[in-house]
Design a protein around this motif. Sequence first.
Motif, PDB file in Angstrom:
ATOM      1  N   ALA A  25       3.164  -7.755  -5.382  1.00 22.64           N
ATOM      2  CA  ALA A  25       1.822  -7.775  -4.798  1.00 22.64           C
ATOM      3  C   ALA A  25       1.946  -7.939  -3.301  1.00 22.64           C
ATOM      4  O   ALA A  25       2.890  -8.547  -2.804  1.00 22.64           O
ATOM      5  CB  ALA A  25       1.016  -8.929  -5.392  1.00 22.64           C
TER       6      ALA A  25
ATOM      7  N   LEU B 270      -8.290   0.454 -14.372  1.00 18.80           N
ATOM      8  CA  LEU B 270      -7.379  -0.489 -13.724  1.00 18.80           C
ATOM      9  C   LEU B 270      -7.699  -0.611 -12.240  1.00 18.80           C
ATOM     10  O   LEU B 270      -7.655  -1.709 -11.668  1.00 18.80           O
ATOM     11  CB  LEU B 270      -5.935  -0.033 -13.909  1.00 18.80           C
ATOM     12  CG  LEU B 270      -5.457   0.140 -15.358  1.00 18.80           C
ATOM     13  CD1 LEU B 270      -4.016   0.646 -15.386  1.00 18.80           C
ATOM     14  CD2 LEU B 270      -5.580  -1.161 -16.134  1.00 18.80           C
TER      15      LEU B 270
ATOM     16  N   GLU C 165     -10.762  -2.792 -11.678  1.00 20.16           N
ATOM     17  CA  GLU C 165     -10.482  -4.224 -11.771  1.00 20.16           C
ATOM     18  C   GLU C 165      -9.917  -4.790 -10.472  1.00 20.16           C
ATOM     19  O   GLU C 165     -10.121  -5.976 -10.167  1.00 20.16           O
ATOM     20  CB  GLU C 165      -9.482  -4.474 -12.900  1.00 20.16           C
ATOM     21  CG  GLU C 165     -10.043  -4.219 -14.293  1.00 20.16           C
ATOM     22  CD  GLU C 165      -8.968  -4.351 -15.358  1.00 20.16           C
ATOM     23  OE1 GLU C 165      -7.797  -4.651 -14.996  1.00 20.16           O
ATOM     24  OE2 GLU C 165      -9.265  -4.140 -16.544  1.00 20.16           O
ATOM     25  N   GLN C 166      -9.216  -3.965  -9.696  1.00 19.50           N
ATOM     26  CA  GLN C 166      -8.515  -4.468  -8.512  1.00 19.50           C
ATOM     27  C   GLN C 166      -9.264  -4.234  -7.203  1.00 19.50           C
ATOM     28  O   GLN C 166      -8.978  -4.906  -6.204  1.00 19.50           O
ATOM     29  CB  GLN C 166      -7.123  -3.831  -8.422  1.00 19.50           C
ATOM     30  CG  GLN C 166      -6.217  -4.157  -9.600  1.00 19.50           C
ATOM     31  CD  GLN C 166      -5.982  -5.649  -9.768  1.00 19.50           C
ATOM     32  OE1 GLN C 166      -5.991  -6.410  -8.790  1.00 19.50           O
ATOM     33  NE2 GLN C 166      -5.791  -6.094 -11.007  1.00 19.50           N
TER      34      GLN C 166
ATOM     35  N   ASN D  97     -15.299  -4.935  -7.821  1.00 14.06           N
ATOM     36  CA  ASN D  97     -15.159  -4.242  -9.116  1.00 14.06           C
ATOM     37  C   ASN D  97     -16.161  -3.100  -9.292  1.00 14.06           C
ATOM     38  O   ASN D  97     -16.961  -3.087 -10.231  1.00 14.06           O
ATOM     39  CB  ASN D  97     -15.310  -5.235 -10.276  1.00 14.06           C
ATOM     40  CG  ASN D  97     -14.362  -6.400 -10.149  1.00 14.06           C
ATOM     41  OD1 ASN D  97     -14.792  -7.558 -10.093  1.00 14.06           O
ATOM     42  ND2 ASN D  97     -13.073  -6.128 -10.069  1.00 14.06           N
TER      43      ASN D  97
ATOM     44  N   ASP E 119      -1.660  -3.663  -6.546  1.00  9.82           N
ATOM     45  CA  ASP E 119      -1.966  -4.744  -7.484  1.00  9.82           C
ATOM     46  C   ASP E 119      -2.012  -4.243  -8.923  1.00  9.82           C
ATOM     47  O   ASP E 119      -1.643  -4.963  -9.855  1.00  9.82           O
ATOM     48  CB  ASP E 119      -3.295  -5.398  -7.107  1.00  9.82           C
ATOM     49  CG  ASP E 119      -3.204  -6.212  -5.816  1.00  9.82           C
ATOM     50  OD1 ASP E 119      -2.070  -6.502  -5.379  1.00  9.82           O
ATOM     51  OD2 ASP E 119      -4.262  -6.535  -5.232  1.00  9.82           O
ATOM     52  N   VAL E 120      -2.477  -3.018  -9.109  1.00 13.51           N
ATOM     53  CA  VAL E 120      -2.458  -2.418 -10.452  1.00 13.51           C
ATOM     54  C   VAL E 120      -1.020  -2.343 -10.950  1.00 13.51           C
ATOM     55  O   VAL E 120      -0.690  -2.765 -12.072  1.00 13.51           O
ATOM     56  CB  VAL E 120      -3.096  -1.012 -10.436  1.00 13.51           C
ATOM     57  CG1 VAL E 120      -2.772  -0.264 -11.741  1.00 13.51           C
ATOM     58  CG2 VAL E 120      -4.602  -1.105 -10.255  1.00 13.51           C
TER      59      VAL E 120
ATOM     60  N   GLN F 272       0.840  -5.555 -12.117  1.00 16.13           N
ATOM     61  CA  GLN F 272       0.439  -6.277 -13.323  1.00 16.13           C
ATOM     62  C   GLN F 272       1.592  -6.330 -14.321  1.00 16.13           C
ATOM     63  O   GLN F 272       2.312  -5.340 -14.516  1.00 16.13           O
ATOM     64  CB  GLN F 272      -0.778  -5.606 -13.951  1.00 16.13           C
ATOM     65  CG  GLN F 272      -2.036  -5.723 -13.113  1.00 16.13           C
ATOM     66  CD  GLN F 272      -3.219  -5.010 -13.746  1.00 16.13           C
ATOM     67  OE1 GLN F 272      -3.064  -4.034 -14.465  1.00 16.13           O
ATOM     68  NE2 GLN F 272      -4.401  -5.511 -13.473  1.00 16.13           N
ATOM     69  N   PRO F 273       1.791  -7.470 -14.977  1.00 14.77           N
ATOM     70  CA  PRO F 273       2.958  -7.626 -15.856  1.00 14.77           C
ATOM     71  C   PRO F 273       3.065  -6.594 -16.965  1.00 14.77           C
ATOM     72  O   PRO F 273       4.167  -6.230 -17.373  1.00 14.77           O
ATOM     73  CB  PRO F 273       2.759  -9.041 -16.438  1.00 14.77           C
ATOM     74  CG  PRO F 273       1.911  -9.747 -15.434  1.00 14.77           C
ATOM     75  CD  PRO F 273       0.999  -8.701 -14.859  1.00 14.77           C
ATOM     76  N   ASP F 274       1.926  -6.133 -17.476  1.00 11.97           N
ATOM     77  CA  ASP F 274       1.966  -5.190 -18.592  1.00 11.97           C
ATOM     78  C   ASP F 274       1.810  -3.739 -18.148  1.00 11.97           C
ATOM     79  O   ASP F 274       1.691  -2.844 -18.981  1.00 11.97           O
ATOM     80  CB  ASP F 274       0.879  -5.535 -19.609  1.00 11.97           C
ATOM     81  CG  ASP F 274      -0.528  -5.483 -19.017  1.00 11.97           C
ATOM     82  OD1 ASP F 274      -0.643  -5.401 -17.765  1.00 11.97           O
ATOM     83  OD2 ASP F 274      -1.499  -5.538 -19.787  1.00 11.97           O
ATOM     84  N   PHE F 275       1.823  -3.497 -16.821  1.00 11.20           N
ATOM     85  CA  PHE F 275       1.571  -2.139 -16.352  1.00 11.20           C
ATOM     86  C   PHE F 275       2.657  -1.165 -16.814  1.00 11.20           C
ATOM     87  O   PHE F 275       2.358  -0.069 -17.296  1.00 11.20           O
ATOM     88  CB  PHE F 275       1.465  -2.089 -14.828  1.00 11.20           C
ATOM     89  CG  PHE F 275       1.329  -0.681 -14.299  1.00 11.20           C
ATOM     90  CD1 PHE F 275       0.104  -0.051 -14.285  1.00 11.20           C
ATOM     91  CD2 PHE F 275       2.446   0.017 -13.841  1.00 11.20           C
ATOM     92  CE1 PHE F 275      -0.020   1.251 -13.836  1.00 11.20           C
ATOM     93  CE2 PHE F 275       2.328   1.315 -13.379  1.00 11.20           C
ATOM     94  CZ  PHE F 275       1.090   1.938 -13.378  1.00 11.20           C
TER      95      PHE F 275
ATOM     96  N   LYS G 136       2.234  -0.160 -20.422  1.00 12.93           N
ATOM     97  CA  LYS G 136       1.063   0.701 -20.611  1.00 12.93           C
ATOM     98  C   LYS G 136       1.312   2.097 -20.051  1.00 12.93           C
ATOM     99  O   LYS G 136       0.996   3.111 -20.678  1.00 12.93           O
ATOM    100  CB  LYS G 136      -0.157   0.091 -19.917  1.00 12.93           C
ATOM    101  CG  LYS G 136      -0.743  -1.137 -20.570  1.00 12.93           C
ATOM    102  CD  LYS G 136      -1.950  -1.626 -19.775  1.00 12.93           C
ATOM    103  CE  LYS G 136      -2.599  -2.833 -20.398  1.00 12.93           C
ATOM    104  NZ  LYS G 136      -3.756  -3.319 -19.579  1.00 12.93           N
TER     105      LYS G 136
END
Length: 370
Positions: free
Chosen positions: A27, A64, A67-68, A72, A313-314, A317-320, A323
């Motif tokens: 980030a 996504l 959200e960032q 929003n 930032d997208v 993300q830990p799960d980016f 996904k």
Amino acid sequence: MTDIETTRRAALGVLGASALAFAAAPATAGGHGGVDMSGKTVEWVIPFSESGGSARWANFYAPLLSEQLPGNPTVVVRYRPGAGSTAGANWFQEQDTADGTLVFGTSGSTQFPYLLGDPRVRYEYNDWQVVLASGVGGVAYLPPDLAGMMDGLDATPLQDTDFLWGSQGATRLDLVANLAWKMLGMTVDPIFGIEGRGDGRLMFERGEANIDYQTSPAYLRSVVPMVEDGLAVPMMTWGALDDDGNIVRDPTFPDIPTFKEVCEATPACETEGDAWDAWKAFFIAGFPAQKMVFLPATADADVVATFDKAFKDVIAQPDFAEKAATTLGIYPQMTGQAAENAKSLATEVPDSAKAFVVDWLQEAYGVSLD
């Protein structure tokens, strides 16, 4: 070494390094420069139909991004197909939206007419402000009966078959496929004029075409089920690039051979010389940085910084990574200077490669770019 070759080498290094960022992008510090997008709608326009890989890419990122971004805002994907994406790109060139409520997503089919000097092009990539560049792959596939004719990786037995496929146009991203099949000695007649690669897939599904390729997002979503049902068989990928610029297996499809492997196994095809050099140059321009997100030239600097941070930032993300791998494949997702370098990679090719392709387009399809 020419300036273009120097830029391409530097950009290739960035593409290799940015693969690490795909799994863990840091980030960035800093705020949004006072930008507040509360209550606004961001239109993400792509110049294709809603059935292809660009649509899947944009629709993956849109929520996504929402959200960032500060406040929003709603991010809505809009489709503006026409002339293989040239119509939409020409339209975007005329837009003067400054507040971040309009972004534009391109692909190789937007880049190639620009690279080739297509007279229909009235857009200038250097006017646009890039905030994301996404690498992608491509997979060619066949009906099972035709795939079974290949002798291992040797495509020679396919040379006596007449192929049809749906293509967006001779000067679009599809030239990578058309030139590859030509180099293999295959007779593949394109039906030009489809609005997106998804329409080409639909032709294959309806039996109107007997060969096709899709970019990775569309292949994962729409072709893998056909493969699982025994209705299609992968022939080859276009491959990926290692840190030294060599063609290697696509990390998303490591079990599928590359075009280079098939070419090496097919006596009619050569992995050196003018045709190979031209194919590789346009592959590099079209796939490692195939999809990009732009703000108009008029967008304020703080708006550009806001989108850059939002995409960072997208990706952070830990799960980016998980996904993205499922939806888009395993490829670099680039922001900041990496995106700028990727833009350079995607919008410049050596003059020799351009000259070869221009002559080939005239000879093969009667397409003149004078």
